[in-house]
Design a protein around this motif. Structure first.
Motif, PDB file in Angstrom:
ATOM      1  N   PHE A 148       1.923  -1.048   0.151  1.00  0.00           N
ATOM      2  CA  PHE A 148       0.683  -1.941   0.438  1.00  0.00           C
ATOM      3  C   PHE A 148      -0.305  -1.579  -0.509  1.00  0.00           C
ATOM      4  O   PHE A 148      -0.349  -0.448  -1.316  1.00  0.00           O
ATOM      5  CB  PHE A 148       0.181  -1.315   1.657  1.00  0.00           C
ATOM      6  N   ASN A 149      -1.069  -2.469  -1.185  1.00  0.00           N
ATOM      7  CA  ASN A 149      -2.130  -2.393  -1.997  1.00  0.00           C
ATOM      8  C   ASN A 149      -3.506  -2.191  -1.102  1.00  0.00           C
ATOM      9  O   ASN A 149      -3.978  -3.014  -0.139  1.00  0.00           O
ATOM     10  CB  ASN A 149      -2.257  -3.621  -2.737  1.00  0.00           C
ATOM     11  N   VAL A 163      -1.938  -8.696   6.107  1.00  0.00           N
ATOM     12  CA  VAL A 163      -1.940  -7.404   6.828  1.00  0.00           C
ATOM     13  C   VAL A 163      -3.197  -7.712   7.761  1.00  0.00           C
ATOM     14  O   VAL A 163      -4.434  -8.214   7.329  1.00  0.00           O
ATOM     15  CB  VAL A 163      -2.569  -6.248   5.855  1.00  0.00           C
ATOM     16  N   THR A 203      -6.441  -4.672   2.578  1.00  0.00           N
ATOM     17  CA  THR A 203      -4.993  -4.174   2.258  1.00  0.00           C
ATOM     18  C   THR A 203      -4.191  -5.505   2.221  1.00  0.00           C
ATOM     19  O   THR A 203      -4.089  -6.486   2.765  1.00  0.00           O
ATOM     20  CB  THR A 203      -4.445  -3.405   3.358  1.00  0.00           C
ATOM     21  N   ASP A 204      -3.407  -5.385   1.146  1.00  0.00           N
ATOM     22  CA  ASP A 204      -2.401  -6.395   0.889  1.00  0.00           C
ATOM     23  C   ASP A 204      -0.926  -5.678   1.123  1.00  0.00           C
ATOM     24  O   ASP A 204      -0.858  -4.771   0.744  1.00  0.00           O
ATOM     25  CB  ASP A 204      -2.470  -7.063  -0.512  1.00  0.00           C
ATOM     26  N   GLN A 205      -0.009  -6.423   1.814  1.00  0.00           N
ATOM     27  CA  GLN A 205       1.418  -6.187   1.922  1.00  0.00           C
ATOM     28  C   GLN A 205       2.144  -6.599   0.568  1.00  0.00           C
ATOM     29  O   GLN A 205       2.131  -7.849   0.563  1.00  0.00           O
ATOM     30  CB  GLN A 205       1.833  -6.294   3.276  1.00  0.00           C
ATOM     31  N   TYR A 237       8.094   0.511   2.034  1.00  0.00           N
ATOM     32  CA  TYR A 237       6.970  -0.708   2.373  1.00  0.00           C
ATOM     33  C   TYR A 237       6.026  -0.365   1.357  1.00  0.00           C
ATOM     34  O   TYR A 237       5.610   0.974   1.153  1.00  0.00           O
ATOM     35  CB  TYR A 237       6.689  -0.140   3.743  1.00  0.00           C
ATOM     36  N   SER A 263       1.216  -6.306  10.210  1.00  0.00           N
ATOM     37  CA  SER A 263       1.123  -7.641   9.459  1.00  0.00           C
ATOM     38  C   SER A 263       1.830  -8.632  10.028  1.00  0.00           C
ATOM     39  O   SER A 263       2.869  -8.310  10.930  1.00  0.00           O
ATOM     40  CB  SER A 263       1.470  -7.170   8.040  1.00  0.00           C
ATOM     41  N   PHE A 284      -6.539  -0.478   8.997  1.00  0.00           N
ATOM     42  CA  PHE A 284      -5.253  -0.193   8.408  1.00  0.00           C
ATOM     43  C   PHE A 284      -4.524   1.070   8.618  1.00  0.00           C
ATOM     44  O   PHE A 284      -3.362   1.186   9.047  1.00  0.00           O
ATOM     45  CB  PHE A 284      -5.275  -0.573   6.751  1.00  0.00           C
ATOM     46  N   VAL A 311       0.707  -1.630   0.003  1.00  0.00           N
ATOM     47  CA  VAL A 311       0.123  -0.026   0.037  1.00  0.00           C
ATOM     48  C   VAL A 311       0.630   1.265   0.057  1.00  0.00           C
ATOM     49  O   VAL A 311       0.836   1.734   0.012  1.00  0.00           O
ATOM     50  CB  VAL A 311      -0.938  -0.197   0.874  1.00  0.00           C
TER      51      VAL A 311
END
Length: 194
Positions: A79-80, A155, A87-89, A77, A144, A163, A14
Motif C-alpha cells: 500500500f502507498n 482503497v 492510500t493506494d493499493q 500486500y 478495497s 485506512f 502501503v
C-alpha cells in the motif's frame, strides 16, 4: 520495523511483543503494528534506497520501483500512503500476477517485462509504503475493491486513520481467522520533491 513512505501513479491507465490476544496497534511510524512476536519477517524498499533506511527523493513523473522479500512463503500486500492521507493499493493488482512470494525471493513491482510502470505523482511531500506479509491469504473486502475493468483496486477509506482502522479489522483475529503470529509488516518512506 522501518518507517514507510511512497506516492505512485500506475501507467497503464502501503512488532512489538505483547500478549497473543492483543489487537493490532496504530503507530505514527508504521501505520499498523502487530503486537505479537512472529518468526515471519518481511522487508520493503524503493529502487533509490535498496537498504530501505533512508528517505530518497523522487520528482513528479519519475519512475519508481518497489521491492520486497520474505523469510517464509507468504502473501504480500503493498500500500502507498500519500502525503494527503489517501492510500493506494499497489499489490495485489490485475497486472502483476500473483502476490504470493516464496521464502528468500525478491519481488520487484513492477517486474521487468510487466506492461506497466509506476510513476511518481503529486502532491509533494513525505510518502509511505506499507507491506503486509501473511502466511494465509487476507480478505481485503473491508479495505478495497476493484471497479469494473480497473487493474488496480480502490482503497475505500480516504484518510490514513480510516485506512489504519480498516486494515486493523482485516488482520484482527476476532473478526478474521488470521492468527496474529501469521502476519507482519514493514514500511519504507520517500519524498516527492521538485
Amino acid at each position: 520495523m522501518k518507517k514507510a513512505a511512497l506516492l505512485l501513479a500506475a501507467l497503464a491507465t502501503v512488532t512489538l511483543g505483547t500478549p497473543a490476544t492483543a489487537a493490532p496497534r496504530l503507530s505514527a511510524q508504521s501505520i499498523i503494528v502487530n503486537p505479537v512476536p512472529t518468526d515471519l519477517s518481511v522487508r520493503v524498499w524503493v529502487d533509490r534506497d535498496p537498504g530501505g533506511n533512508g528517505t530518497p527523493t523522487y520528482r513528479v513523473g519519475e519512475p519508481i520501483r518497489i521491492a520486497t522479500t520474505v523469510n517464509e512463503d507468504a502473501y504480500v500486500y503493498l500500500f502507498n500512503v500519500n502525503p494527503d492521507g489517501t492510500t493506494d493499493q499497489i499489490l495485489p493488482n490485475h497486472l502483476s500476477g500473483t502476490h504470493y512470494v516464496r521464502a528468500g525471493q525478491t519481488r520487484t513491482f513492477p517486474a521487468p517485462g510487466d506492461n506497466f510502470v509506476f510513476n511518481v505523482s503529486g502532491p509533494r511531500g513525505l510518502n509511505k509504503v506499507l507491506v503486509i506479509a501473511s502466511r494465509t491469504e487476507l480478505n481485503l473486502d473491508q479495505l478495497s475493491s476493484y471497479r469494473a475493468g480497473d487493474a488496480f483496486a480502490t482503497v475505500k477509506p480516504t484518510t490514513t486513520p480510516g485506512f489504519a482502522q480498516a486494515l486493523s479489522i482485516v488482520v484482527n483475529p476476532v473478526t478474521q481467522p488470521v492468527p496474529q503470529q501469521n502476519w507482519t509488516s514493514d514500511t519504507v518512506r520517500y519524498t516527492v520533491g521538485r
